[in-house]
Scaffold this active site. Structure first.
Site, PDB file in Angstrom:
ATOM      1  N   LYS A   1      14.591  -1.474   0.380  1.00  0.00           N
ATOM      2  CA  LYS A   1      14.297  -0.334   1.263  1.00  0.00           C
ATOM      3  C   LYS A   1      13.871  -0.817   2.656  1.00  0.00           C
ATOM      4  CE  LYS A   1      10.975   1.360  -1.333  1.00  0.00           C
ATOM      5  NZ  LYS A   1      10.874   0.327  -2.407  1.00  0.00           N
TER       6      LYS A   1
ATOM      7  N   ARG B   1      10.992 -13.576  -2.848  1.00  0.00           N
ATOM      8  CA  ARG B   1      10.961 -12.961  -1.512  1.00  0.00           C
ATOM      9  C   ARG B   1       9.967 -13.681  -0.585  1.00  0.00           C
ATOM     10  NH1 ARG B   1       9.914  -6.588  -0.864  1.00  0.00           N
ATOM     11  NH2 ARG B   1       7.867  -7.059  -1.736  1.00  0.00           N
TER      12      ARG B   1
ATOM     13  N   ARG C   1       4.160 -12.729  -0.028  1.00  0.00           N
ATOM     14  CA  ARG C   1       3.139 -11.686  -0.157  1.00  0.00           C
ATOM     15  C   ARG C   1       2.269 -11.940  -1.385  1.00  0.00           C
ATOM     16  NH1 ARG C   1       5.972  -5.867   0.487  1.00  0.00           N
ATOM     17  NH2 ARG C   1       4.559  -5.516  -1.256  1.00  0.00           N
TER      18      ARG C   1
ATOM     19  N   ARG D   1       3.821  -3.631 -10.946  1.00  0.00           N
ATOM     20  CA  ARG D   1       4.377  -2.743  -9.906  1.00  0.00           C
ATOM     21  C   ARG D   1       5.619  -2.023 -10.425  1.00  0.00           C
ATOM     22  NH1 ARG D   1       5.180  -6.868  -5.391  1.00  0.00           N
ATOM     23  NH2 ARG D   1       5.949  -5.185  -4.094  1.00  0.00           N
TER      24      ARG D   1
HETATM   25  P1  AMP Z   1       5.072  -1.965  -0.715  1.00  0.00           P
HETATM   26  O1  AMP Z   1       5.014  -2.846   0.479  1.00  0.00           O
HETATM   27  O2  AMP Z   1       5.704  -0.633  -0.421  1.00  0.00           O
HETATM   28  O3  AMP Z   1       5.660  -2.633  -1.922  1.00  0.00           O
HETATM   29  O4  AMP Z   1       3.539  -1.617  -1.093  1.00  0.00           O
HETATM   30  C1  AMP Z   1       2.614  -2.637  -1.450  1.00  0.00           C
HETATM   31  C2  AMP Z   1       1.424  -2.008  -2.165  1.00  0.00           C
HETATM   32  O5  AMP Z   1       0.764  -1.080  -1.299  1.00  0.00           O
HETATM   33  C3  AMP Z   1       1.760  -1.193  -3.417  1.00  0.00           C
HETATM   34  O6  AMP Z   1       1.897  -1.997  -4.566  1.00  0.00           O
HETATM   35  C4  AMP Z   1       0.562  -0.262  -3.495  1.00  0.00           C
HETATM   36  O7  AMP Z   1      -0.587  -0.937  -3.973  1.00  0.00           O
HETATM   37  C5  AMP Z   1       0.316   0.058  -2.016  1.00  0.00           C
HETATM   38  N1  AMP Z   1       1.104   1.249  -1.558  1.00  0.00           N
HETATM   39  C6  AMP Z   1       2.107   1.250  -0.634  1.00  0.00           C
HETATM   40  N2  AMP Z   1       2.585   2.494  -0.468  1.00  0.00           N
HETATM   41  C7  AMP Z   1       1.873   3.298  -1.291  1.00  0.00           C
HETATM   42  C8  AMP Z   1       1.920   4.684  -1.593  1.00  0.00           C
HETATM   43  N3  AMP Z   1       2.811   5.499  -0.998  1.00  0.00           N
HETATM   44  N4  AMP Z   1       1.042   5.154  -2.524  1.00  0.00           N
HETATM   45  C9  AMP Z   1       0.140   4.354  -3.126  1.00  0.00           C
HETATM   46  N5  AMP Z   1       0.058   3.035  -2.904  1.00  0.00           N
HETATM   47  C10 AMP Z   1       0.917   2.492  -1.994  1.00  0.00           C
END
Ligand code: AMP
Length: 208
Positions: A13, A127, A154, A165
């Site tokens: 994404k 990644r 990360r 996740r």
């Molecule tokens: P991402 O970079 O989108 O994979 O997000 C990394 C982490 O941030 C996730 O595993 C969640 O802990 C938190 N996070 C990101 N977006 C959200 C969301 N919309 N709702 C809840 N937690 C989020």
């Protein structure tokens, strides 16, 4: 044009959003990026969010919804927003609908970047991201191919957190696929292909 990008963590994404921004100048709103910046700056939000993120759990809806509301009221959101990693729960999806209705800028599409979970685990654990420009690459990139910056892994891209996740995605976020299908906004794209092929389909689906 306001678009939601749906899909498991690591589906691509962020990569697709960055290409859309480069070519079509919309705002890329990644809740993960906003949260990581808040953690780095040790803001009150970042301090609250950190333990959820480290475990691969979702940060509570209320914190996320307030953060997004604030961001989409800024002037640069008027040119259209690509929501990446948001919404992740039904509560967030409903909140987004009502906020966009209030702003008079409803969602036009929800694009599902579809990738099987076996592929995702491999992708996420290898990644690497550029510290300087945010380019998303792999462990084969010794330095950033775009700006020569340092590539880092990360904290939440280790195998245990990735597994959680993905479980969280299946339980809390995957039901949104039906939510957007029901609103006739869903477009599904096979994300298990080279980036440019996926992007060509995204652009075609959005009519850009
Ligand atoms: P991402 O970079 O989108 O994979 O997000 C990394 C982490 O941030 C996730 O595993 C969640 O802990 C938190 N996070 C990101 N977006 C959200 C969301 N919309 N709702 C809840 N937690 C989020």
């Amino acid at each position: 044009m306001n678009i939601v990008l749906l899909g498991a963590p690591g589906a691509g994404k962020g990569t697709q959003a960055k290409k859309l921004v480069e070519n079509h100048g919309m705002l890329h709103l990644s809740t993960g990026d906003l949260l990581r910046a808040a953690v780095k700056d040790q803001t009150p939000l970042g301090i609250k969010a950190k333990s959820y993120m480290d475990a691969g759990d979702l940060v509570p809806d209320e914190l996320i919804i307030n953060m997004v509301k604030e961001r989409i009221q800024a002037d640069d959101a008027k040119k259209g927003v690509i929501f990446d990693g948001f919404p992740r729960t039904a509560t967030q999806a409903v909140a987004l609908d009502s906020e966009l209705a209030e702003l008079g800028q409803p969602l036009q599409h929800a694009v599902l970047v579809d990738v099987k979970s076996e592929v995702i685990v491999k992708r996420l654990t290898s990644r690497r991201t550029c510290r300087d420009c945010g380019y998303i690459g792999t462990d084969a990139d010794a330095s950033c191919p775009k700006c020569s910056g340092e590539m880092y892994q990360r904290d939440d891209d280790n195998e245990a957190t990735v597994t959680n996740r993905l479980n969280v995605y299946e339980t809390s976020t995957a039901p949104l696929i039906d939510y957007y299908r029901g609103k006739d906004l869903l477009v599904t794209i096979d994300g298990d292909r080279p980036v440019d092929e996926v992007y060509a389909d995204v652009v075609a689906a959005l009519g850009l």
